[in-house]
Scaffold this motif. Sequence first.
Motif, PDB file in Angstrom:
ATOM      1  N   ASP A 108       0.255  -1.308   0.192  1.00  0.00           N
ATOM      2  CA  ASP A 108       0.115  -0.114  -0.053  1.00  0.00           C
ATOM      3  C   ASP A 108       0.772   1.416  -0.249  1.00  0.00           C
ATOM      4  OD1 ASP A 108      -2.368  -1.754   0.245  1.00  0.00           O
ATOM      5  OD2 ASP A 108      -2.590  -1.182   2.308  1.00  0.00           O
ATOM      6  N   THR A 109       2.381   0.997  -0.303  1.00  0.00           N
ATOM      7  CA  THR A 109       3.130   3.029  -0.374  1.00  0.00           C
ATOM      8  C   THR A 109       2.465   3.038  -1.301  1.00  0.00           C
ATOM      9  OG1 THR A 109       5.105   1.065   0.082  1.00  0.00           O
ATOM     10  CG2 THR A 109       5.280   2.859  -0.271  1.00  0.00           C
ATOM     11  N   LYS A 110       2.577   4.808  -0.814  1.00  0.00           N
ATOM     12  CA  LYS A 110       2.573   5.249  -1.796  1.00  0.00           C
ATOM     13  C   LYS A 110       3.737   6.277  -2.424  1.00  0.00           C
ATOM     14  CE  LYS A 110       0.570  10.042  -2.411  1.00  0.00           C
ATOM     15  NZ  LYS A 110      -0.022  11.073  -1.696  1.00  0.00           N
ATOM     16  N   LEU A 111       4.292   5.612  -3.694  1.00  0.00           N
ATOM     17  CA  LEU A 111       5.610   5.481  -4.370  1.00  0.00           C
ATOM     18  C   LEU A 111       5.672   7.073  -5.319  1.00  0.00           C
ATOM     19  CD1 LEU A 111       7.520   2.592  -5.764  1.00  0.00           C
ATOM     20  CD2 LEU A 111       7.467   4.676  -6.881  1.00  0.00           C
ATOM     21  N   ILE A 112       7.027   7.572  -5.402  1.00  0.00           N
ATOM     22  CA  ILE A 112       7.041   9.136  -5.900  1.00  0.00           C
ATOM     23  C   ILE A 112       8.029   8.501  -6.694  1.00  0.00           C
ATOM     24  CG2 ILE A 112       8.078  11.197  -5.275  1.00  0.00           C
ATOM     25  CD1 ILE A 112       6.921  11.404  -2.540  1.00  0.00           C
ATOM     26  N   ILE A 127      14.224  14.535  -0.818  1.00  0.00           N
ATOM     27  CA  ILE A 127      12.385  14.113  -1.515  1.00  0.00           C
ATOM     28  C   ILE A 127      12.469  14.114   0.191  1.00  0.00           C
ATOM     29  CG2 ILE A 127       9.767  13.110  -2.101  1.00  0.00           C
ATOM     30  CD1 ILE A 127      10.649  14.227  -4.672  1.00  0.00           C
ATOM     31  N   TYR A 128      13.439  12.494   0.172  1.00  0.00           N
ATOM     32  CA  TYR A 128      13.281  11.258   1.341  1.00  0.00           C
ATOM     33  C   TYR A 128      13.602  12.011   2.507  1.00  0.00           C
ATOM     34  CZ  TYR A 128      15.474   7.946   4.423  1.00  0.00           C
ATOM     35  OH  TYR A 128      15.521   6.865   5.240  1.00  0.00           O
ATOM     36  N   ASN A 136       8.847   7.492   9.873  1.00  0.00           N
ATOM     37  CA  ASN A 136       9.959   6.867   9.841  1.00  0.00           C
ATOM     38  C   ASN A 136       9.859   5.735   8.543  1.00  0.00           C
ATOM     39  OD1 ASN A 136      11.732   7.664  12.091  1.00  0.00           O
ATOM     40  ND2 ASN A 136      11.003   6.948  13.404  1.00  0.00           N
ATOM     41  N   LYS A 137       8.775   5.920   8.306  1.00  0.00           N
ATOM     42  CA  LYS A 137       7.976   4.342   7.500  1.00  0.00           C
ATOM     43  C   LYS A 137       8.404   4.526   6.597  1.00  0.00           C
ATOM     44  CE  LYS A 137       5.680   1.589  10.568  1.00  0.00           C
ATOM     45  NZ  LYS A 137       4.255   1.139  10.793  1.00  0.00           N
ATOM     46  N   ASP A 161       6.247  -2.437   5.285  1.00  0.00           N
ATOM     47  CA  ASP A 161       5.053  -1.813   5.725  1.00  0.00           C
ATOM     48  C   ASP A 161       5.555  -0.227   5.183  1.00  0.00           C
ATOM     49  OD1 ASP A 161       7.567  -1.847   7.174  1.00  0.00           O
ATOM     50  OD2 ASP A 161       6.629  -1.407   8.996  1.00  0.00           O
ATOM     51  N   THR A 162       6.270  -0.053   4.644  1.00  0.00           N
ATOM     52  CA  THR A 162       6.663   1.393   4.097  1.00  0.00           C
ATOM     53  C   THR A 162       5.866   2.014   3.836  1.00  0.00           C
ATOM     54  OG1 THR A 162       8.497   0.340   3.166  1.00  0.00           O
ATOM     55  CG2 THR A 162       8.101   2.920   2.088  1.00  0.00           C
TER      56      THR A 162
END
Length: 299
Positions: A108-112, A127-128, A136-137, A161-162
């Motif tokens: 379910d990670t929101k990926l950029i 950005i990171y 922290n995730k 869990d990112t």
Amino acid sequence: MISRDFNTLALEVNGKLLNNEFATAVFSGVAIDSRVVRGEQLFVAIEGENDDGHRYIGNVVQKNCAGLLVNNNFTGTDEFKNRVAMVAVDDSHRAMITLAQNYRDESDTKLIAVTGSNGKTTTKEIIYSFIRNKTNKTYRSPGNYNNLFGLPLAIFDMPSDTEYAVFELGISVAGEMRQLARIAQPEVVLMTNIGPTHLETLGSMENVAEEKFSLADAIGPEKIVILNADDPTLMQAAARRKRDFVTYGFGQSADYMAKKAGISTSGFPQITIDGKTIEIKLFGEHQVYNVLAAYATCR
């Protein structure tokens, strides 16, 4: 990080487990470089233009890797199949990409996704760092793992869990970006600029822009695409598309604008965003674009 038993792996990649005694054995993580493979990892032996990972299987077995993903034409299966889990497929690289897509599907990670001719890695890191101040995730792809070999490895290493992940995507030939988009499945796309790179394979800067824009074309209209409004080649390609964009820039009207504010007493460039002057402790005036791009993305 990806983890599978070898029976599941064989089913996912349409392969054959060569010894059913290893069906419930489990690997965690994936490597394609025999020099860095760890004991718990799956080693994917890839046949490339200049080298063949199958040549190093003896080395990785000595390192007690968890198992192997090999091509069907590998001639050493009888030597190793009783010593280590082994799954055989028609094309190990294609199987690795399929496995990466499946692992990304589970997340379910929101990926950029960050792409562009210059500034990808630095902007990704900025950005990171911004997002990590909130949670922290947060994960970012290591180094420049941005192609059809590196991106799957970066996906495999992403904790399950990112919440937010930042990846850079790079291309060198036509059609590559669409494949990367299918693996990454980004929620947000950032395009930094278009320059005279890969012209030997893509022919012109306009073709470079079109290849980069295939990343935006591959995602739904509800997803966010962020562009550098000061880059005319980017904006010309954007004008040929019927979708909304978020823009940033210094010289052109944009959704997120900043002003260059000279050099600080410490010798670093400064910019003013939303009425605040920020000292950018990175050398090079080009870094002001990287910071503004990161700001627009995180807003």
